[in-house]
Design a protein around this motif. Structure first.
Motif, PDB file in Angstrom:
ATOM      1  N   TYR A  18       0.775  -1.237   0.000  1.00  0.00           N
ATOM      2  CA  TYR A  18       0.000   0.000   0.000  1.00  0.00           C
ATOM      3  C   TYR A  18       0.807   1.288   0.000  1.00  0.00           C
ATOM      4  CZ  TYR A  18      -3.936  -3.037   0.982  1.00  0.00           C
ATOM      5  OH  TYR A  18      -4.893  -4.005   0.910  1.00  0.00           O
ATOM      6  N   MET A  21       0.105   3.658  -3.018  1.00  0.00           N
ATOM      7  CA  MET A  21      -1.223   4.277  -2.959  1.00  0.00           C
ATOM      8  C   MET A  21      -1.239   5.420  -1.941  1.00  0.00           C
ATOM      9  SD  MET A  21      -4.803   2.807  -1.491  1.00  0.00           S
ATOM     10  CE  MET A  21      -4.080   2.874   0.144  1.00  0.00           C
ATOM     11  N   ARG A  24       0.681   8.392  -3.251  1.00  0.00           N
ATOM     12  CA  ARG A  24      -0.048   9.133  -4.279  1.00  0.00           C
ATOM     13  C   ARG A  24      -1.134  10.013  -3.664  1.00  0.00           C
ATOM     14  NH1 ARG A  24       0.295   4.072  -6.930  1.00  0.00           N
ATOM     15  NH2 ARG A  24      -1.903   3.694  -6.459  1.00  0.00           N
ATOM     16  N   LYS A  62      -6.875  -1.078   3.584  1.00  0.00           N
ATOM     17  CA  LYS A  62      -6.769  -0.040   2.554  1.00  0.00           C
ATOM     18  C   LYS A  62      -7.579   1.191   2.943  1.00  0.00           C
ATOM     19  CE  LYS A  62      -7.173   0.451  -2.455  1.00  0.00           C
ATOM     20  NZ  LYS A  62      -7.571  -0.226  -3.699  1.00  0.00           N
ATOM     21  N   ILE A  66      -6.195   4.986   3.779  1.00  0.00           N
ATOM     22  CA  ILE A  66      -6.658   6.149   3.020  1.00  0.00           C
ATOM     23  C   ILE A  66      -7.157   7.243   3.954  1.00  0.00           C
ATOM     24  CG2 ILE A  66      -8.479   6.975   1.457  1.00  0.00           C
ATOM     25  CD1 ILE A  66      -8.128   4.310  -0.073  1.00  0.00           C
ATOM     26  N   TYR A 118      -9.400  11.491  -7.581  1.00  0.00           N
ATOM     27  CA  TYR A 118      -8.306  10.549  -7.358  1.00  0.00           C
ATOM     28  C   TYR A 118      -8.837   9.200  -6.877  1.00  0.00           C
ATOM     29  CZ  TYR A 118      -4.330   8.115  -5.634  1.00  0.00           C
ATOM     30  OH  TYR A 118      -3.401   7.144  -5.423  1.00  0.00           O
ATOM     31  N   LEU A 119      -9.664   9.211  -5.840  1.00  0.00           N
ATOM     32  CA  LEU A 119     -10.156   7.947  -5.284  1.00  0.00           C
ATOM     33  C   LEU A 119     -11.012   7.194  -6.291  1.00  0.00           C
ATOM     34  CD1 LEU A 119     -11.033   9.062  -1.655  1.00  0.00           C
ATOM     35  CD2 LEU A 119      -9.138   7.596  -2.363  1.00  0.00           C
ATOM     36  N   TYR A 122      -8.528   7.080 -10.129  1.00  0.00           N
ATOM     37  CA  TYR A 122      -7.191   6.498 -10.062  1.00  0.00           C
ATOM     38  C   TYR A 122      -7.139   5.243  -9.201  1.00  0.00           C
ATOM     39  CZ  TYR A 122      -5.209  10.554 -12.410  1.00  0.00           C
ATOM     40  OH  TYR A 122      -4.900  11.516 -13.340  1.00  0.00           O
ATOM     41  N   GLU A 123      -7.861   5.234  -8.076  1.00  0.00           N
ATOM     42  CA  GLU A 123      -7.842   4.077  -7.185  1.00  0.00           C
ATOM     43  C   GLU A 123      -8.974   3.095  -7.466  1.00  0.00           C
ATOM     44  OE1 GLU A 123      -5.522   3.062  -5.083  1.00  0.00           O
ATOM     45  OE2 GLU A 123      -4.306   4.816  -5.564  1.00  0.00           O
ATOM     46  N   TYR A 125     -12.256   3.256  -6.709  1.00  0.00           N
ATOM     47  CA  TYR A 125     -13.356   3.141  -5.756  1.00  0.00           C
ATOM     48  C   TYR A 125     -14.657   3.576  -6.428  1.00  0.00           C
ATOM     49  CZ  TYR A 125     -10.481   2.211  -1.679  1.00  0.00           C
ATOM     50  OH  TYR A 125      -9.631   1.637  -0.772  1.00  0.00           O
ATOM     51  N   THR A 130     -16.182   5.903  -2.221  1.00  0.00           N
ATOM     52  CA  THR A 130     -15.520   7.199  -2.131  1.00  0.00           C
ATOM     53  C   THR A 130     -16.241   8.082  -1.119  1.00  0.00           C
ATOM     54  OG1 THR A 130     -14.742   7.038  -4.408  1.00  0.00           O
ATOM     55  CG2 THR A 130     -14.784   9.230  -3.440  1.00  0.00           C
TER      56      THR A 130
END
Length: 158
Positions: A18, A21, A24, A62, A66, A118-119, A122-123, A125, A130
């Motif tokens: 992680y 992540m 970022r 995760k 975050i 982003y979430l 890019y991730e 979710y 999110t």
């Protein structure tokens, strides 16, 4: 002694999986300032190590990382000792970097829109996930993403 080794190995696995992540997320919060993002990411993992609580699943881990990354970044941004340095004084400390027009445009978005984009994009979710991570309603996430896309389209000429 074996339990401490087991916990450390568990930490190593979480860190390896992680760190990118978390980095970022911190990078997004600090508008591309790599040193601050690195400091924040390391602080997140120190909190994880100190917490001593092992989440039940990888998704819980995760999500915990975050939320903790967001909180650490917000705390660091509030610090009063942060100051700007004149470009001439910092010129010799610069390192090479790659310019990414899209990421640069994302960095200029307001914080909530930036994190939603982003979430979500890019991730990977969902809007519901999110919303949980950002502690807002799902429709609010859709609004953030919609506004961000409009701004990015206008700025990037698309």
């Amino acid at each position: 002694m074996e339990t401490a080794c087991f916990e450390l190995n568990g930490f190593d696995a979480v860190y390896d999986e992680y760190f990118d992540m978390v980095y970022r997320i911190c990078y997004v919060y600090f508008h591309g300032h790599t040193a601050d993002a690195e400091d924040a990411a390391q602080t997140v993992f120190m909190h994880y190590l100190e917490a001593g609580v092992i989440p039940e699943t990888n998704e819980h881990t995760k999500a915990w990382l975050i939320v903790t990354a967001q909180n650490v970044c917000k705390t660091m941004l509030r610090r009063h000792h942060r100051k700007d340095t004149e470009l001439d004084l910092a010129a010799d400390k610069g390192t090479a970097f790659e310019y990414n027009e899209v990421m640069d445009a994302v960095m200029r978005l307001p914080e909530k829109e930036r994190m939603a984009v982003y979430l979500n994009l890019y991730e990977g979710y969902t809007a519901a996930e999110t919303a949980k991570l950002m502690k807002c309603r799902e429709n609010t996430v859709y609004s953030y993403i919609h506004r961000a896309r409009k701004k990015l389209k206008k700025e990037l000429g698309g």
